[in-house]
Write a protein that holds these residues in place. Structure first.
Motif, PDB file in Angstrom:
ATOM      1  N   GLU A   1       0.840  -1.205   0.000  1.00 44.08           N
ATOM      2  CA  GLU A   1       0.000   0.000   0.000  1.00 44.08           C
ATOM      3  C   GLU A   1       0.873   1.252   0.000  1.00 44.08           C
ATOM      4  OE1 GLU A   1      -3.664  -0.749   2.836  1.00 44.08           O
ATOM      5  OE2 GLU A   1      -1.858  -1.766   3.535  1.00 44.08           O
ATOM      6  N   PHE A   2       0.319   2.308  -0.590  1.00 48.63           N
ATOM      7  CA  PHE A   2       0.948   3.620  -0.456  1.00 48.63           C
ATOM      8  C   PHE A   2       0.365   4.319   0.765  1.00 48.63           C
ATOM      9  CE2 PHE A   2       0.967   3.133  -5.178  1.00 48.63           C
ATOM     10  CZ  PHE A   2       2.331   3.115  -5.351  1.00 48.63           C
ATOM     11  N   ALA A   3       1.231   5.010   1.504  1.00 53.47           N
ATOM     12  CA  ALA A   3       0.769   5.893   2.579  1.00 53.47           C
ATOM     13  C   ALA A   3       1.017   7.320   2.093  1.00 53.47           C
ATOM     14  CB  ALA A   3       1.548   5.616   3.864  1.00 53.47           C
ATOM     15  N   LEU A   4      -0.045   8.085   1.934  1.00 53.81           N
ATOM     16  CA  LEU A   4       0.064   9.410   1.326  1.00 53.81           C
ATOM     17  C   LEU A   4      -0.469  10.476   2.276  1.00 53.81           C
ATOM     18  CD1 LEU A   4      -1.356   8.401  -2.177  1.00 53.81           C
ATOM     19  CD2 LEU A   4       1.042   8.781  -1.590  1.00 53.81           C
ATOM     20  N   PRO A   5       0.232  11.623   2.365  1.00 50.73           N
ATOM     21  CA  PRO A   5      -0.288  12.713   3.198  1.00 50.73           C
ATOM     22  C   PRO A   5      -1.509  13.342   2.527  1.00 50.73           C
ATOM     23  CG  PRO A   5       1.736  13.404   2.071  1.00 50.73           C
ATOM     24  CD  PRO A   5       1.506  11.964   1.709  1.00 50.73           C
ATOM     25  N   ALA A   6      -2.596  13.494   3.255  1.00 51.81           N
ATOM     26  CA  ALA A   6      -3.752  14.215   2.726  1.00 51.81           C
ATOM     27  C   ALA A   6      -3.408  15.700   2.683  1.00 51.81           C
ATOM     28  CB  ALA A   6      -4.971  13.978   3.609  1.00 51.81           C
TER      29      ALA A   6
ATOM     30  N   GLU B   1      -4.813  13.717   8.013  1.00 55.20           N
ATOM     31  CA  GLU B   1      -4.914  12.276   7.773  1.00 55.20           C
ATOM     32  C   GLU B   1      -3.763  11.794   6.909  1.00 55.20           C
ATOM     33  OE1 GLU B   1      -9.740  11.481   7.537  1.00 55.20           O
ATOM     34  OE2 GLU B   1      -8.630  11.902   5.707  1.00 55.20           O
ATOM     35  N   VAL B   2      -3.423  10.519   7.122  1.00 58.85           N
ATOM     36  CA  VAL B   2      -2.614   9.789   6.155  1.00 58.85           C
ATOM     37  C   VAL B   2      -3.574   8.829   5.439  1.00 58.85           C
ATOM     38  CG1 VAL B   2      -0.785   8.061   5.894  1.00 58.85           C
ATOM     39  CG2 VAL B   2      -0.442  10.031   7.404  1.00 58.85           C
ATOM     40  N   LEU B   3      -3.497   8.834   4.116  1.00 56.15           N
ATOM     41  CA  LEU B   3      -4.437   8.057   3.303  1.00 56.15           C
ATOM     42  C   LEU B   3      -3.714   6.830   2.747  1.00 56.15           C
ATOM     43  CD1 LEU B   3      -5.716  11.168   1.345  1.00 56.15           C
ATOM     44  CD2 LEU B   3      -6.865  10.069   3.279  1.00 56.15           C
ATOM     45  N   TRP B   4      -4.383   5.703   2.785  1.00 59.62           N
ATOM     46  CA  TRP B   4      -3.776   4.448   2.319  1.00 59.62           C
ATOM     47  C   TRP B   4      -4.412   4.031   1.000  1.00 59.62           C
ATOM     48  CZ3 TRP B   4       0.140   2.068   5.204  1.00 59.62           C
ATOM     49  CH2 TRP B   4       0.371   2.634   6.466  1.00 59.62           C
ATOM     50  N   VAL B   5      -3.568   3.613   0.066  1.00 59.21           N
ATOM     51  CA  VAL B   5      -4.039   3.235  -1.265  1.00 59.21           C
ATOM     52  C   VAL B   5      -3.397   1.907  -1.649  1.00 59.21           C
ATOM     53  CG1 VAL B   5      -4.040   3.902  -3.699  1.00 59.21           C
ATOM     54  CG2 VAL B   5      -4.234   5.665  -1.939  1.00 59.21           C
TER      55      VAL B   5
ATOM     56  N   ALA C   1       5.161  11.576   4.854  1.00 62.89           N
ATOM     57  CA  ALA C   1       4.766  10.264   5.374  1.00 62.89           C
ATOM     58  C   ALA C   1       5.730   9.284   4.710  1.00 62.89           C
ATOM     59  CB  ALA C   1       3.322   9.941   5.023  1.00 62.89           C
ATOM     60  N   ILE C   2       6.692   8.813   5.478  1.00 62.44           N
ATOM     61  CA  ILE C   2       7.788   8.036   4.901  1.00 62.44           C
ATOM     62  C   ILE C   2       7.786   6.634   5.489  1.00 62.44           C
ATOM     63  CG2 ILE C   2      10.278   7.892   4.585  1.00 62.44           C
ATOM     64  CD1 ILE C   2      10.480  10.862   4.867  1.00 62.44           C
ATOM     65  N   ALA C   3       7.685   5.651   4.607  1.00 59.93           N
ATOM     66  CA  ALA C   3       7.764   4.270   5.062  1.00 59.93           C
ATOM     67  C   ALA C   3       9.201   3.950   5.444  1.00 59.93           C
ATOM     68  CB  ALA C   3       7.294   3.333   3.961  1.00 59.93           C
TER      69      ALA C   3
END
Lengths: 422, 99
Positions: A292-297, A302-306, A326-328
């Motif tokens: 999944e991607f973790a992206l800053p809204a 929020e952090v959004l997951w895709v 938002a860094i994995a």
């Protein structure tokens, strides 16, 4: 240097190529890579100089660069040379101009850093000798850069004049000028000596292919209003642009011959009041956590997951403020998040499986950037207003050390030399 | 008595204090600077050096700071800044040496 004159008017139809004769002055500038009769001697001399420089800089003969890095001191226009293994600074390089929002890419041998300053300066620094070895003022106002997969070209994206300029990595001579009539953002490298970038004003993404004897430009329209930053995945396949003027992001599959933008997270903020954004988020290639991607809204805390394959939303994590990064962690197991002013004293760590915040702490005022050691065991944080780089263990969250720095911002380890899109 | 308490409370509140010039200057350079550039000559946001702000007076510029500019990335700062602080910043920007 061959200047490619402006080809694309604001309303011009798709232009597929540019026309630069003498595009690569290879015989002169790339001689060091051609194996002629003099080359061995030249290599030998180069090696001698290299060793002497190394000895002068370190006092101990050859210096490996694999665990080194550079920290931007944004206010004083200088860089700290840091050593991951020692958790220490080992030198400072000064005289780089306005380094607010500066970023750095590395040569394939991880010896040279290319520093992109906000003031349009492109500076090449030698990490071993700890000195500037080249500098050009290439534009009035720039925002980022990238290095091609073969290490030959360094590209810079500019706000003013809007566009991308490409430089020979050895000489810093300009080899291509790609005016866009728009602020250029989200510049990344992808395989095949190509660069991808987006246009804030025009809502387009362009692919510049520099593999041939003339640059080929592919324009992709309809990305959406005001792309502000973009990322590419480590395989160079998926390019995702964040959009200031839309309630979604746009993704491109760069493996396709004719990539078409696809909306990601459509309507993610629909019906909700947009919160003020005091610092625009950054998108980076290491958004990928597992599958999944973790992206800053944008405008939502929020952090959004895709889902990385379907690009469908797979979750949301409520966080402390407007996320900036938002860094994995390199293994993807956790995602570290920092925040915009006025909540930029805090870090939250999200578990990638549960999507819950599992750790929160306040390193200090103005946490601007995070950089993981290449395999993720440590994270280095720049804490601007504390004047420190702080080092934490990513398993125990224990603080391991700190390094004095003058208003530190970006931290860039040389391992980035070997990553696409960083 | 109630009135006296209110006045006492207001007198003690930070909003009545003089704006903290050093903190505000730092905010302008560091936080406004994240869009407008550390030298304020522009980035994603426009040039906000004094020479580029000639069409503003301090009151209207303070309003822009407090309310933001809808439809652009310029956010409203009223959740974070008082009127006095916004006015201090407006005057600071207009009178700053054009650099």
């Amino acid at each position: 240097m061959t200047r490619i004159t402006r080809l694309f008017g604001g309303a011009a139809p798709v232009a597929q190529s540019a026309t630069p004769p003498e595009y690569f002055p290879q015989e002169e500038t790339r001689a060091g890579r051609l194996h002629g009769p003099n080359t061995h001697l030249r290599h030998l001399l180069g090696a001698v100089v290299f060793v002497i420089c190394g000895a002068l800089a370190s006092g101990a003969g050859a210096q490996a660069t694999g665990d080194l890095g550079l920290v931007v001191e944004r206010a004083s226009g200088s860089l700290l040379v840091v050593d991951q293994s020692e958790r220490a600074r080992i030198g400072r390089i000064e005289g780089l101009g306005d380094l607010s929002h500066a970023s750095i890419v590395y040569s394939p041998d991880a010896r040279f850093g290319f520093v992109f300053g906000r003031d349009g300066g492109l500076t090449k620094v030698d990490i071993i000798a700890q000195e500037i070895v080249g500098r050009v003022m290439q534009a009035g106002n720039s925002i980022g850069g990238a290095i091609s997969d073969d290490g030959r070209y360094v590209a810079v994206s500019n706000y003013e004049p809007g566009g991308v300029r490409v430089f020979d990595a050895d000489t810093l001579d300009m080899v291509a000028d790609i005016p866009t009539g728009s602020k250029a953002i989200g510049l990344v490298d992808i395989p095949g000596t190509r660069f991808v970038f987006s246009l804030w004003d025009a809502g387009e993404t362009w692919i510049a292919d520099l593999s041939g004897d003339r640059p080929e430009i592919t324009r992709i329209t309809g990305m959406g209003t005001n792309p502000y930053d973009a990322l590419v995945t480590g395989d160079g396949r998926t390019y995702i642009a964040g959009l200031f003027g839309e309630d979604h992001l746009s993704a491109l599959d760069l493996w396709q011959d004719d990539p078409k933008p696809r909306a990601v997270l459509p309507g993610y903020a629909k019906g909700r009041e947009g919160l003020p954004v005091y610092k625009m988020p950054h998108l980076e290639g290491w958004a990928l956590a597992g599958h999944e991607f973790a992206l800053p809204a944008l405008g939502q805390h929020e952090v959004l997951w895709v889902d990385a394959r379907s690009l469908a939303e797979s979750g949301r994590t409520a966080v402390h403020g407007q996320p900036v990064f938002a860094i994995a962690r390199p293994d993807g197991r956790h995602v570290w998040v920092n925040f915009a002013h006025p909540r930029n004293d805090t870090i939250q760590v999200i578990d990638s499986l549960s999507k819950q915040v599992i750790h929160e702490f306040k390193p200090g005022p103005g946490v601007l950037h995070m950089e993981f050691t290449p395999r993720g065991r440590e994270v280095w944080l720049s804490v601007r207003d504390a004047g420190k780089v702080m080092i934490y263990d990513t398993q125990s969250f224990e603080k391991l050390g700190e390094i004095e720095a003058d208003s530190p911002s970006g931290i860039f380890f040389t391992a980035r030399a070997h990553k696409t899109g960083l | 008595m109630n009135r006296a308490l209110v006045i006492l409370a207001l007198a003690a509140a930070p909003a009545w204090a003089e704006p903290d010039a050093a903190a505000l200057e730092r905010l302008v350079l560091q936080d406004c600077g994240s869009c407008h550039g550390l030298t304020l000559k522009g980035g994603l946001g426009p040039d906000i050096r004094s020479g580029a702000l000639g069409h503003y007076d301090s009151d209207s510029l303070a309003r822009v700071i407090l309310d933001g500019i809808p439809g652009t990335p310029m956010p409203p700062w009223h959740p974070l800044l008082s009127e006095a602080e916004a006015r201090w910043i407006a005057v600071y920007l207009l009178e700053r040496d054009p650099g």
